[in-house]
Design a protein around this motif. Structure first.
Motif, PDB file in Angstrom:
ATOM      1  N   ARG A 163      94.925 -20.709 -27.877  1.00  0.00           N
ATOM      2  CA  ARG A 163      94.059 -21.747 -27.314  1.00  0.00           C
ATOM      3  C   ARG A 163      93.808 -22.856 -28.339  1.00  0.00           C
ATOM      4  O   ARG A 163      93.839 -24.039 -28.004  1.00  0.00           O
ATOM      5  N   ALA A 169      96.714 -25.011 -28.647  1.00  0.00           N
ATOM      6  CA  ALA A 169      96.835 -25.873 -27.461  1.00  0.00           C
ATOM      7  C   ALA A 169      95.892 -27.061 -27.568  1.00  0.00           C
ATOM      8  O   ALA A 169      96.261 -28.204 -27.276  1.00  0.00           O
ATOM      9  N   LEU A 203      95.267 -26.162 -20.265  1.00  0.00           N
ATOM     10  CA  LEU A 203      96.691 -25.829 -20.335  1.00  0.00           C
ATOM     11  C   LEU A 203      97.522 -26.791 -19.500  1.00  0.00           C
ATOM     12  O   LEU A 203      98.601 -27.239 -19.913  1.00  0.00           O
ATOM     13  N   ASN A 230     100.388 -29.543 -20.997  1.00  0.00           N
ATOM     14  CA  ASN A 230     101.797 -29.471 -20.607  1.00  0.00           C
ATOM     15  C   ASN A 230     102.287 -30.717 -19.880  1.00  0.00           C
ATOM     16  O   ASN A 230     103.420 -30.740 -19.388  1.00  0.00           O
ATOM     17  N   THR A 255      92.015 -16.752 -17.458  1.00  0.00           N
ATOM     18  CA  THR A 255      91.441 -17.503 -18.577  1.00  0.00           C
ATOM     19  C   THR A 255      90.583 -16.587 -19.430  1.00  0.00           C
ATOM     20  O   THR A 255      90.106 -15.540 -18.974  1.00  0.00           O
ATOM     21  N   THR A 310      91.817 -23.428 -17.795  1.00  0.00           N
ATOM     22  CA  THR A 310      93.089 -23.606 -17.096  1.00  0.00           C
ATOM     23  C   THR A 310      93.513 -25.074 -17.096  1.00  0.00           C
ATOM     24  O   THR A 310      94.680 -25.410 -17.312  1.00  0.00           O
TER      25      THR A 310
END
Length: 666
Positions: free
Chosen positions: A187, A190, A110, A114, A13, A107
Motif C-alpha cells: 500500500r 502504491a 489502487l 493504475n 481491502t 480500492t
C-alpha cells in the motif's frame, strides 16, 4: 466509454480502508457534451481554483476536462480556433475514472494508481446508482491516503507490542505481521507511486521545521535534490527574501503551537500562495494535519510555470491586439508621436542639457517632456514604449534628487537614448500586423500646413471680395482642427483608466462652441491634458460602492466644455463629479515637501495653486499612472507657454473643475 466500478467488484481491502468516499466528494461545474469550449474557457477564467469540469449526457458522466489539459490544447497551433467554438466533447477525456459511492477509499487508490500516467492526477468522478454526485480531488485523496497510512503504522506498532507481551503462537503471529508488513509496504509503495507521478510536490514538517523523509519525487525535481532531513526555511533561503522567511517562521511556529479556528485562518492567509523556485512558478497549498496527535504542516507544491507562460502569452496577445486597433483608429497621432520622439531624442533633449544656463532647470524640463511622452504613448497603447520611458523617468528623478548633477554625465546618458530601444518592439508588432507601409505612406494625398499657409498668403494678396474671404475661410479650416474633436480623443483614455482602476465612468461628453486652431502650436498643451484626466479618474472619481453610499449615481462623470470668451480667448472646462480636492491633505503634503513652511494657513484658491507645484503628489508611491507630482506642473507650464492661465474650482463631495483660458490664434 467511461470506466465504472461498483463495490461488488472491488477487491478485498485492508482494515481501516473501508470508509466511504462520500465524505471527500466535492462539487464542480458540469456541462453538456454539446457546450461550446468558449463557455468552459470563461468558467475556468472566472474560477481560478477549479481543477476542471465534468461533462454529462442525460445526467450521466461521460467525460472530464482538466484545467491543465484544456489550456495545453488551446495553446497548441490553431488550438483556439479549433476548440473554442466547437463542442466540448472534442476536448474532454472520454475515459475518466468513475466510481460508485459504495467503493471504499483503499480500492479507489489502487484504481487511481493504475491509470495511464498522463491522467494520474485527474479528478475522480463519483456516482450513486449511476447518477452523477460529484468529484474527488486527487490532492484530498492523497492527503486521506497519508492519514490512513499513519493509522496503519500505529495499528501495526500496537499489534507488535501485544505479540511481544503475549509471546504466544509466535510463528503464526510473525507470519501475520510479515503479511501485514507486506500488505502495508504494498500500500505504501502504491501511495508513493501515486504521489511521485501526480505532477505535484508533497512534503511535511513539524515544529522543528525539518522535512520528513517521506516526500514525493516532484520535490526533488523542484528543489534539485533530496529535501528529507533539511530545514524547510533553509531550503527556501535562496528563493524568498528575509521578510518572507521571517513571516513563514512566525506563522509556522504560531500554528504548530496551537492556533486554531479563525486565528489559524488569519495566520495561514499571511503565507505566500506562489513562489519562484529556480525560475519555476510554484503554487503552494498549506495543510495542517495531526497524525498521532502531533500537529504538522503538509505542503502541496504545484508547478504552474507552463500555465503562467500561457497566461503571459495570452495577455501579450490581447495587449498587442488593443495596440493594433488603437493604431488603426489613431494613425495620424501615432505617426506624429513617433516623429516627435525621434526629434526629441536626436535634437531637443541633448540641447536641453547642453545649452541650459541652469542645468537643474534643463533637467527638470527634460523630465517633464519624458513624463508627457510616457503618457502620450500609454494613451496610444504602446505600453512597452511607455515602460521604457518610465525607466528613463526614474533615472532622471534620481539625478534631480541629488544636490549636484554633472552636465557631462547627464549629456552622455541623454545621447545614449535610442528611439529603437524605446519603440522597436511595439513598432515591430504594428508592422507585422498592419504592413511595413502603415507608418510611412498616407492613404490619401497630404499637403503640409506650410504649403497651405503659402496658398493662404497668395489668396490674401488678391483684391478683397466675398469669394476671396470664402476661399480663405475654407483653406484655414483645412489646416485647423476643432478643439471639441481633439478633446473627444481623450474619451477612450478616460474609459480605459476607469476600467484599469475598477471604477465606473460614463462615456465622456464634449460640448460647447466650435473653436478652430492650429494643432501644431497647441500640440504639447493637448498632450499634457492627459495628466488632468488621469488625476480625475485616479483621485477624483470614487469607487462605485462609495458613490452609492453617498447617494450619487453608480457611474462617475467626466465632461469637457469649450466656449468662446471674447477678446480672442477661448476656455476649456474639464470637470468631474467626484470627491473633490481635500485641501487639508494638499497643504499637509506641501509642508512635508518643504514647499510651504509649517503652520502656514492659505485660502482655498492658493491651496489649489499648490497642485501645480513640482514634486507635489498626494500619492505615497509612484506607479505607471501617477505619483511623480510632475503631471499638473507640466500642464501649467504648457498653458503659460501659450500665454494662457489655468483656474481650479472644487467642492468636497461634489467634484472638481479645471478651466484653461487660452488665446485663439487661428
Amino acid at each position: 466509454m467511461t470506466e465504472s466500478f461498483r463495490a461488488a467488484a472491488a477487491p478485498k481491502t485492508f482494515e481501516g480502508d473501508g470508509e466511504s468516499i462520500l465524505r471527500l466528494v466535492e462539487q464542480t461545474k458540469t456541462f453538456s457534451v454539446d457546450t461550446p469550449g468558449s463557455r468552459v474557457h470563461r468558467f475556468l477564467e472566472d474560477h481560478q481554483s477549479a481543477e476542471g469540469v465534468v461533462v454529462l449526457q442525460d445526467d450521466h458522466p461521460v467525460g472530464l476536462v482538466m484545467r491543465h489539459e484544456f489550456y495545453q490544447k488551446l495553446g497548441s497551433p490553431y488550438g483556439r480556433a479549433l476548440f473554442l467554438n466547437r463542442p466540448i466533447r472534442l476536448l474532454m477525456s472520454e475515459n475518466p475514472l468513475v466510481v460508485d459511492a459504495s467503493v471504499d477509499i483503499g480500492t479507489i487508490s489502487l484504481l487511481a494508481m493504475n491509470r495511464d500516467r498522463a491522467h494520474l492526477y485527474d479528478m475522480v468522478i463519483v456516482t450513486e446508482n449511476e447518477e452523477y454526485m460529484g468529484v474527488v480531488s486527487v490532492q484530498r485523496f492523497m492527503i486521506e491516503l497519508a492519514r490512513h497510512r499513519e493509522k496503519e503504522i500505529e495499528l501495526l506498532r500496537t499489534q507488535q507490542e501485544i505479540l511481544h507481551r503475549a509471546n504466544q503462537a509466535e510463528i503464526r503471529h510473525r507470519e501475520q505481521i510479515e503479511a501485514k508488513n507486506a500488505a502495508l509496504k504494498e500500500r505504501g509503495d502504491a501511495v508513493k507511486n501515486l504521489l511521485d507521478n501526480a505532477g505535484q510536490g508533497f512534503l511535511s514538517f513539524g515544529a522543528d521545521l525539518i522535512v520528513s523523509d517521506e516526500y514525493s519525487l516532484e520535490c526533488v525535481q523542484l528543489f534539485r535534490g533530496p529535501v528529507g532531513g533539511k530545514d524547510f526555511l533553509t531550503l527556501m533561503e535562496r528563493h524568498v527574501g528575509p521578510e518572507v522567511r521571517e513571516t513563514m517562521a512566525t506563522v509556522f511556529g504560531s500554528v504548530l503551537a496551537g492556533a486554531r479556528g479563525l486565528k489559524q485562518k488569519v495566520y495561514l492567509s499571511l503565507l505566500p500562495e506562489e513562489l519562484v523556485v529556480y525560475d519555476r512558478n510554484v503554487h503552494v497549498e498549506y495543510k495542517v494535519i495531526s497524525p498521532q496527535g502531533e500537529s504538522r504542516f503538509m505542503l502541496v507544491l504545484t508547478d504552474i510555470t507552463a500555465q503562467k507562460r500561457l497566461e503571459k502569452r495570452m495577455a501579450e496577445e490581447r495587449s498587442n491586439l488593443v495596440m493594433v486597433v488603437k493604431a488603426l483608429n489613431n494613425r495620424s497621432e501615432l505617426v506624429s508621436a513617433v516623429r516627435s520622439l525621434k526629434t526629441f531624442f536626436s535634437e531637443d533633449a541633448p540641447s536641453m542639457v547642453r545649452d541650459a544656463p541652469a542645468l537643474r532647470e534643463g533637467a527638470a524640463e527634460l523630465f517633464r517632456m519624458v513624463h508627457t511622452f510616457k503618457g502620450d504613448f500609454g494613451q496610444l497603447g504602446l505600453h512597452r514604449a511607455a515602460s521604457h520611458l518610465h525607466a528613463m523617468e526614474d533615472s532622471l528623478a534620481r539625478r534631480l534628487e541629488q544636490e549636484e548633477t554633472d552636465r557631462e554625465e547627464l549629456l552622455a546618458e541623454v545621447e545614449a537614448w535610442s528611439p529603437h530601444t524605446v519603440l522597436g518592439k511595439d513598432l515591430e508588432i504594428l508592422t507585422a500586423n498592419l504592413g511595413k507601409t502603415f507608418l510611412s505612406i498616407e492613404e490619401r494625398v497630404s499637403v503640409s500646413r506650410e504649403v497651405l499657409k503659402g496658398v493662404e498668403e497668395r489668396v490674401a494678396g488678391l483684391p478683397q471680395s466675398a469669394d476671396r474671404d470664402d476661399i480663405l475661410r475654407s483653406l484655414r479650416e483645412l489646416r485647423l482642427e476643432d478643439v471639441r474633436t481633439i478633446l473627444r480623443g481623450f474619451g477612450e483614455t478616460v474609459s480605459e483608466l476607469a476600467e484599469r482602476l475598477e471604477k465606473g465612468v460614463e462615456p465622456m461628453s464634449v460640448t460647447g462652441d466650435k473653436v478652430l486652431l492650429e494643432r501644431n502650436e497647441y500640440d504639447r498643451f493637448f498632450k499634457s491634458l492627459v495628466h488632468v484626466f488621469r488625476n480625475m479618474v485616479d483621485h477624483g472619481i470614487e469607487p462605485m460602492d462609495e458613490r452609492m453610499e453617498q447617494g450619487k449615481t453608480e457611474l462617475g462623470r467626466v465632461s469637457c466644455t469649450v466656449s468662446r470668451s471674447g477678446q480672442g480667448l477661448f476656455t476649456i472646462s474639464i470637470a468631474d463629479d467626484g470627491r473633490g480636492i481635500d485641501t487639508d491633505r494638499v497643504l499637509a503634503r506641501a509642508v512635508d515637501k518643504g514647499i510651504v513652511p509649517p503652520g502656514t494657513e492659505l485660502p482655498r484658491e492658493e491651496i489649489f495653486d499648490l497642485l501645480f507645484a513640482d514634486d507635489l503628489s498626494t500619492r505615497e508611491t509612484v506607479t505607471m499612472l501617477s505619483g511623480r507630482g510632475v503631471g499638473l506642473s507640466a500642464v501649467r507650464m504648457e498653458t503659460e507657454r501659450l500665454g494662457g492661465k489655468v483656474e481650479v474650482d472644487s467642492s468636497e463631495g461634489r467634484g472638481t473643475t479645471f478651466r484653461f483660458v487660452l488665446p485663439g490664434r487661428a
